[in-house]
Scaffold this motif. Structure first.
Motif, PDB file in Angstrom:
ATOM      1  N   GLN A  37       4.692  -6.558  -1.940  1.00 46.71           N
ATOM      2  CA  GLN A  37       3.726  -7.356  -2.698  1.00 46.71           C
ATOM      3  C   GLN A  37       3.231  -8.534  -1.867  1.00 46.71           C
ATOM      4  O   GLN A  37       3.895  -8.971  -0.932  1.00 46.71           O
ATOM      5  CB  GLN A  37       4.345  -7.870  -3.993  1.00 46.71           C
ATOM      6  CG  GLN A  37       5.495  -8.830  -3.791  1.00 46.71           C
ATOM      7  CD  GLN A  37       6.176  -9.203  -5.090  1.00 46.71           C
ATOM      8  OE1 GLN A  37       5.826  -8.720  -6.159  1.00 46.71           O
ATOM      9  NE2 GLN A  37       7.148 -10.076  -5.015  1.00 46.71           N
ATOM     10  N   LEU A  54      -0.719  -8.829  -5.502  1.00 47.51           N
ATOM     11  CA  LEU A  54      -1.140  -7.490  -5.087  1.00 47.51           C
ATOM     12  C   LEU A  54       0.106  -6.672  -4.796  1.00 47.51           C
ATOM     13  O   LEU A  54       0.889  -7.022  -3.907  1.00 47.51           O
ATOM     14  CB  LEU A  54      -2.017  -7.562  -3.839  1.00 47.51           C
ATOM     15  CG  LEU A  54      -3.359  -8.270  -3.981  1.00 47.51           C
ATOM     16  CD1 LEU A  54      -4.053  -8.367  -2.632  1.00 47.51           C
ATOM     17  CD2 LEU A  54      -4.242  -7.542  -4.984  1.00 47.51           C
ATOM     18  N   LYS A  55       0.306  -5.618  -5.554  1.00 44.22           N
ATOM     19  CA  LYS A  55       1.448  -4.726  -5.352  1.00 44.22           C
ATOM     20  C   LYS A  55       1.057  -3.634  -4.367  1.00 44.22           C
ATOM     21  O   LYS A  55      -0.016  -3.052  -4.473  1.00 44.22           O
ATOM     22  CB  LYS A  55       1.879  -4.087  -6.675  1.00 44.22           C
ATOM     23  CG  LYS A  55       2.360  -5.090  -7.713  1.00 44.22           C
ATOM     24  CD  LYS A  55       3.734  -5.593  -7.393  1.00 44.22           C
ATOM     25  CE  LYS A  55       4.261  -6.468  -8.509  1.00 44.22           C
ATOM     26  NZ  LYS A  55       5.567  -7.008  -8.223  1.00 44.22           N
ATOM     27  N   VAL A  56       1.932  -3.349  -3.426  1.00 46.28           N
ATOM     28  CA  VAL A  56       1.697  -2.307  -2.428  1.00 46.28           C
ATOM     29  C   VAL A  56       2.331  -1.030  -2.961  1.00 46.28           C
ATOM     30  O   VAL A  56       3.556  -0.930  -3.037  1.00 46.28           O
ATOM     31  CB  VAL A  56       2.308  -2.689  -1.065  1.00 46.28           C
ATOM     32  CG1 VAL A  56       2.070  -1.592  -0.039  1.00 46.28           C
ATOM     33  CG2 VAL A  56       1.731  -4.012  -0.578  1.00 46.28           C
ATOM     34  N   PRO A  57       1.521  -0.044  -3.368  1.00 44.41           N
ATOM     35  CA  PRO A  57       2.063   1.157  -4.004  1.00 44.41           C
ATOM     36  C   PRO A  57       2.834   2.084  -3.070  1.00 44.41           C
ATOM     37  O   PRO A  57       3.749   2.779  -3.487  1.00 44.41           O
ATOM     38  CB  PRO A  57       0.844   1.856  -4.584  1.00 44.41           C
ATOM     39  CG  PRO A  57      -0.317   1.322  -3.816  1.00 44.41           C
ATOM     40  CD  PRO A  57       0.067  -0.046  -3.328  1.00 44.41           C
ATOM     41  N   LYS A  63      -3.957   1.742   3.696  1.00 44.29           N
ATOM     42  CA  LYS A  63      -4.087   1.394   2.273  1.00 44.29           C
ATOM     43  C   LYS A  63      -3.752  -0.078   2.035  1.00 44.29           C
ATOM     44  O   LYS A  63      -4.376  -0.732   1.206  1.00 44.29           O
ATOM     45  CB  LYS A  63      -3.212   2.298   1.414  1.00 44.29           C
ATOM     46  CG  LYS A  63      -3.753   3.711   1.343  1.00 44.29           C
ATOM     47  CD  LYS A  63      -2.903   4.596   0.475  1.00 44.29           C
ATOM     48  CE  LYS A  63      -3.483   6.014   0.465  1.00 44.29           C
ATOM     49  NZ  LYS A  63      -2.642   6.947  -0.262  1.00 44.29           N
ATOM     50  N   THR A  64      -2.773  -0.608   2.783  1.00 49.03           N
ATOM     51  CA  THR A  64      -2.437  -2.028   2.638  1.00 49.03           C
ATOM     52  C   THR A  64      -3.581  -2.897   3.136  1.00 49.03           C
ATOM     53  O   THR A  64      -3.950  -3.879   2.494  1.00 49.03           O
ATOM     54  CB  THR A  64      -1.130  -2.361   3.385  1.00 49.03           C
ATOM     55  OG1 THR A  64      -0.084  -1.533   2.873  1.00 49.03           O
ATOM     56  CG2 THR A  64      -0.743  -3.819   3.199  1.00 49.03           C
ATOM     57  N   GLU A  66      -6.708  -2.078   3.196  1.00 48.34           N
ATOM     58  CA  GLU A  66      -7.764  -1.934   2.179  1.00 48.34           C
ATOM     59  C   GLU A  66      -7.459  -2.811   0.959  1.00 48.34           C
ATOM     60  O   GLU A  66      -8.354  -3.441   0.397  1.00 48.34           O
ATOM     61  CB  GLU A  66      -7.905  -0.465   1.778  1.00 48.34           C
ATOM     62  CG  GLU A  66      -8.907  -0.209   0.668  1.00 48.34           C
ATOM     63  CD  GLU A  66     -10.350  -0.576   0.998  1.00 48.34           C
ATOM     64  OE1 GLU A  66     -11.130  -0.806   0.053  1.00 48.34           O
ATOM     65  OE2 GLU A  66     -10.723  -0.636   2.191  1.00 48.34           O
ATOM     66  N   LEU A  67      -6.205  -2.858   0.561  1.00 47.59           N
ATOM     67  CA  LEU A  67      -5.778  -3.694  -0.566  1.00 47.59           C
ATOM     68  C   LEU A  67      -6.093  -5.168  -0.305  1.00 47.59           C
ATOM     69  O   LEU A  67      -6.439  -5.909  -1.223  1.00 47.59           O
ATOM     70  CB  LEU A  67      -4.273  -3.497  -0.786  1.00 47.59           C
ATOM     71  CG  LEU A  67      -3.617  -4.194  -1.961  1.00 47.59           C
ATOM     72  CD1 LEU A  67      -4.065  -3.548  -3.272  1.00 47.59           C
ATOM     73  CD2 LEU A  67      -2.096  -4.093  -1.842  1.00 47.59           C
ATOM     74  N   LEU A  68      -6.016  -5.570   0.956  1.00 39.96           N
ATOM     75  CA  LEU A  68      -6.232  -6.968   1.350  1.00 39.96           C
ATOM     76  C   LEU A  68      -7.668  -7.257   1.796  1.00 39.96           C
ATOM     77  O   LEU A  68      -7.930  -8.313   2.368  1.00 39.96           O
ATOM     78  CB  LEU A  68      -5.260  -7.334   2.476  1.00 39.96           C
ATOM     79  CG  LEU A  68      -3.775  -7.274   2.133  1.00 39.96           C
ATOM     80  CD1 LEU A  68      -2.934  -7.443   3.393  1.00 39.96           C
ATOM     81  CD2 LEU A  68      -3.410  -8.307   1.094  1.00 39.96           C
ATOM     82  N   LYS A  69      -8.595  -6.362   1.524  1.00 41.97           N
ATOM     83  CA  LYS A  69      -9.961  -6.464   2.070  1.00 41.97           C
ATOM     84  C   LYS A  69     -10.684  -7.763   1.723  1.00 41.97           C
ATOM     85  O   LYS A  69     -11.558  -8.200   2.465  1.00 41.97           O
ATOM     86  CB  LYS A  69     -10.797  -5.257   1.648  1.00 41.97           C
ATOM     87  CG  LYS A  69     -11.123  -5.220   0.174  1.00 41.97           C
ATOM     88  CD  LYS A  69     -11.965  -4.000  -0.177  1.00 41.97           C
ATOM     89  CE  LYS A  69     -12.344  -4.019  -1.622  1.00 41.97           C
ATOM     90  NZ  LYS A  69     -11.515  -3.277  -2.503  1.00 41.97           N
TER      91      LYS A  69
END
Length: 131
Positions: A37, A54-57, A63-64, A66-69
């Motif tokens: 997270q 933000l949870k990292v699935p 993907k991580t 992208e999650l932090l874009k």
């Protein structure tokens, strides 16, 4: 926390969006690649606002990233070379600490820095956001 006033009322216009790799929501204490997270804050010279967690699935660097874009700066205790390159190429500024650092201390440093004379990398982020 010292003199930090943290609010939770949404994103601040013009603030830097900062993410911290954390296991306990108190400290920067996770390796980028194994973080589950990220605590996300908006930081300006006047305010610090808690935005989200933000949870990292799954453990997948792409993907991580992208999650932090939408993040301007991400903090962690370590990062691999490939992940660091992907972060930088995505326009996110990485900051690595070798030791565990309290998140509130780093937030206070950032807020103070924004209210005085920020270093060139912070000025560059601010200019990019204003464009």
């Amino acid at each position: 926390m010292s003199s930090i006033k943290i609010t939770t009322n949404g994103s601040q216009e013009g603030a830097l969006k900062i993410a911290f790799a954390t296991t306990d929501m108190q400290n920067i204490d996770s390796h980028f690649g194994s973080a589950t997270q990220f605590a996300v804050y908006d930081v300006s010279k006047d305010n610090i606002t808690v935005c989200e967690i933000l949870k990292v699935p799954e453990k997948d660097t792409d993907k991580t990233v992208e999650l932090l874009k939408d993040i301007d700066i991400v903090y962690f205790t370590n990062i691999g070379a490939v992940a660091a390159a992907k972060i930088i190429n995505s326009g996110i500024f990485p900051i690595k600490y070798k030791e565990i650092v309290p998140i509130d201390e780093e937030l206070e440093k950032l807020k103070t820095m924004l209210g005085s004379n920020p270093p060139p990398f912070i000025k560059k982020i601010i200019e990019k956001k204003a464009a």
